[in-house]
Each structure stands twice: as structure tokens, then as C-alpha cells.
Scaffold this active site. Structure first.
Site, PDB file in Angstrom:
ATOM      1  CB  SER A   1      -0.980   0.044   1.232  1.00 62.43           C
ATOM      2  OG  SER A   1      -1.361   1.342   1.570  1.00 62.43           O
TER       3      SER A   1
ATOM      4  CE1 TYR B   1      -3.747  -2.632   4.591  1.00 63.12           C
ATOM      5  CE2 TYR B   1      -3.168  -0.380   4.235  1.00 63.12           C
ATOM      6  CZ  TYR B   1      -3.684  -1.708   3.813  1.00 63.12           C
ATOM      7  OH  TYR B   1      -3.586  -2.027   2.529  1.00 63.12           O
TER       8      TYR B   1
END
Length: 255
Positions: free
Chosen positions: A149, A162
Site C-alpha cells: 500500500s 495497517y
């Protein structure tokens, strides 16, 4: 003849969204694809129907990730499926796509130890041991692709846990790339920006317009565009790329 004819692939988390698009694209190029899912069997069956409807080949593998015994369960199903269809348990392409994410708007001080541990169990521990277990099945010249990501490069406070788990996932890439280079196996990371993965939020035009502003192209990415990049990395065309961090965020990280 597709670019991946006679290849075998495992795409984790391919029952829907980006994983589904990747599985479809690899199958369209000729690969036999193991469609992995954790709990949503009907969605996984739909992925398989789409693959077969386009003339591709695949089979389902169920295993909840982030729990004890996950890797063992995954590879029991994978090896059985491969042997039934090819006569041997040989894998050419591994795409670590499955992931868990923090709820949007969750302040860093609100993250619980349970949520933190779950993120690392699914996003970091599971991919590591999947790669480790796959080494005995991966053919020389194989491909490992880790889906990460843009939050590992751009500060998004409500996604800190995350981002940490995905940042740890990225470390698989350079270290295993060096380790597996003698076998011609490449290992790369693809980092995503805001991508339409089929979630309900992408049906709200106002929200989509807001999210689009983060991209240099002023739009959100599509799952198909991600699948195209993954397919390139899985192909012979990408044989000279390994240990790389590839920004596939649509210019989200340009500032």
C-alpha cells in the site's frame, strides 16, 4: 497462446475485488489459477465462474488466514488441486494479495492490541509463512508478488497499524529476492493507491470524487489496472526485475 500458458498460480484473497481481477487476468493469459478465499465461498465460486466463462482454468482453495494452521490448510488444498489437474504440485506464480485493514477514521490512540495483532497476523505473518512453504513448490524462474500500500510511503494517521503491517510485508521482497536469485525466482512489491475494489463506498459519487483528488490523474484506480501490473511482473517480460518496489498508485505518492 497467452503469456502464462502452462503456468500455475496462487492468488490469495481472490474471491472479490483486486484479487478477483488478478486471478481473472492471470487465467486469461493461460495460467491455472488457485482461487483462494477465507470464508466467502459463493464469491470465490463467482470468481471461478468468471474465469471459466472466459475460457480459463482455476480451482478453489479455502483457508482463513491469520489463525493457527492457516498455511498448512492453504497448502493442503493447493497441492491437492494442482496434483489433480497437472499431476504434480508445482507452482510458478504466488501473489500475496489477501489483507486486513483498519477501519477508516480510527485514530491511532484507538487501535487495540487485538486489532493490531490481527493486522500483523494477516498482512505480515501469513504472507511470510506462505512464501516459506511455497519455496519447495516454486519452479525455477518463478514469481512472487507482494501487494502492499502507498500508506507505507505517505502518512495516513488512521491507518498507522495497517501501514506498519504492510511495511513489514515489503521486507519480504528484497531479502527473498537476494535469497532466490540463484534459482531465477523474482520477488517484487506492488504498492497501491485508492483502487476501486468493489466496496460499497465506491458507489457514492461524492466520496469517489474526493478520493480521486489524491491521484495525479484525478481518478481512482481500477482493479483491472492493478491486475495488468501484476500480470506483467508474473510474465517472462519482467525477468530482469527483482527486489523492486513498484508504485502502482496512479501518482498518489507524487505529492
Amino acid at each position: 497462446m497467452g503469456k502464462l500458458t502452462n503456468k500455475t498460480a496462487l492468488v490469495t484473497g481472490s474471491s472479490r475485488g483486486i484479487g478477483r481481477a488478478v486471478a481473472q487476468r492471470l487465467a486469461a493469459e493461460g495460467a491455472l489459477v488457485a482461487v483462494h478465499y477465507g470464508s466467502n465461498e459463493e464469491a470465490a465460486k463467482e470468481t471461478l465462474r468468471l474465469i471459466e466463462g472466459d475460457g480459463g482454468r482455476g480451482f478453489l482453495v479455502r483457508a482463513a488466514l491469520g489463525v493457527p494452521g492457516d498455511t498448512h490448510e492453504l497448502f493442503l488444498g493447493l497441492e491437492r488441486g494442482l496434483k489433480e489437474r497437472t499431476g504434480e504440485a508445482s507452482l510458478d506464480i504466488l501473489v500475496n494479495n489477501a489483507g486486513a485493514q483498519t477501519a477508516a477514521g480510527l485514530a491511532p490512540e484507538e487501535v487495540t492490541t487485538e486489532e493490531f495483532d490481527h493486522l500483523f497476523a494477516v498482512n505480515t505473518r501469513a504472507p511470510f509463512f506462505i512464501v516459506q512453504r511455497a519455496l519447495g513448490l516454486l519452479s525455477d524462474g518463478g514469481r512472487i508478488i507482494n501487494v502492499s500500500s502507498g500508506t507505507t510511503r505517505v502518512a495516513v494517521p488512521d491507518q498507522v497499524a495497517y501501514a506498519m503491517s504492510k511495511g513489514a510485508l515489503e521486507q519480504i521482497t528484497p531479502h527473498f529476492a537476494r535469497h532466490l536469485a540463484p534459482r531465477g525466482i523474482t520477488v517484487n512489491t506492488i504498492a497501491l493507491g485508492i483502487t476501486d475494489n468493489g466496496s460499497p463506498v465506491f458507489d457514492v459519487p461524492e466520496i469517489v470524487e474526493q478520493m480521486a483528488q489524491f491521484s495525479a490523474f484525478k481518478r481512482v484506480g481500477t482493479a483491472g489496472e492493478v491486475a495488468d501490473v501484476v500480470t506483467f511482473l508474473a510474465s517472462e517480460d519482467a525477468r530482469w526485475i527483482t527486489g523492486a518496489f513498484i508504485d502502482a498508485s496512479g501518482g498518489t505518492m507524487l505529492g
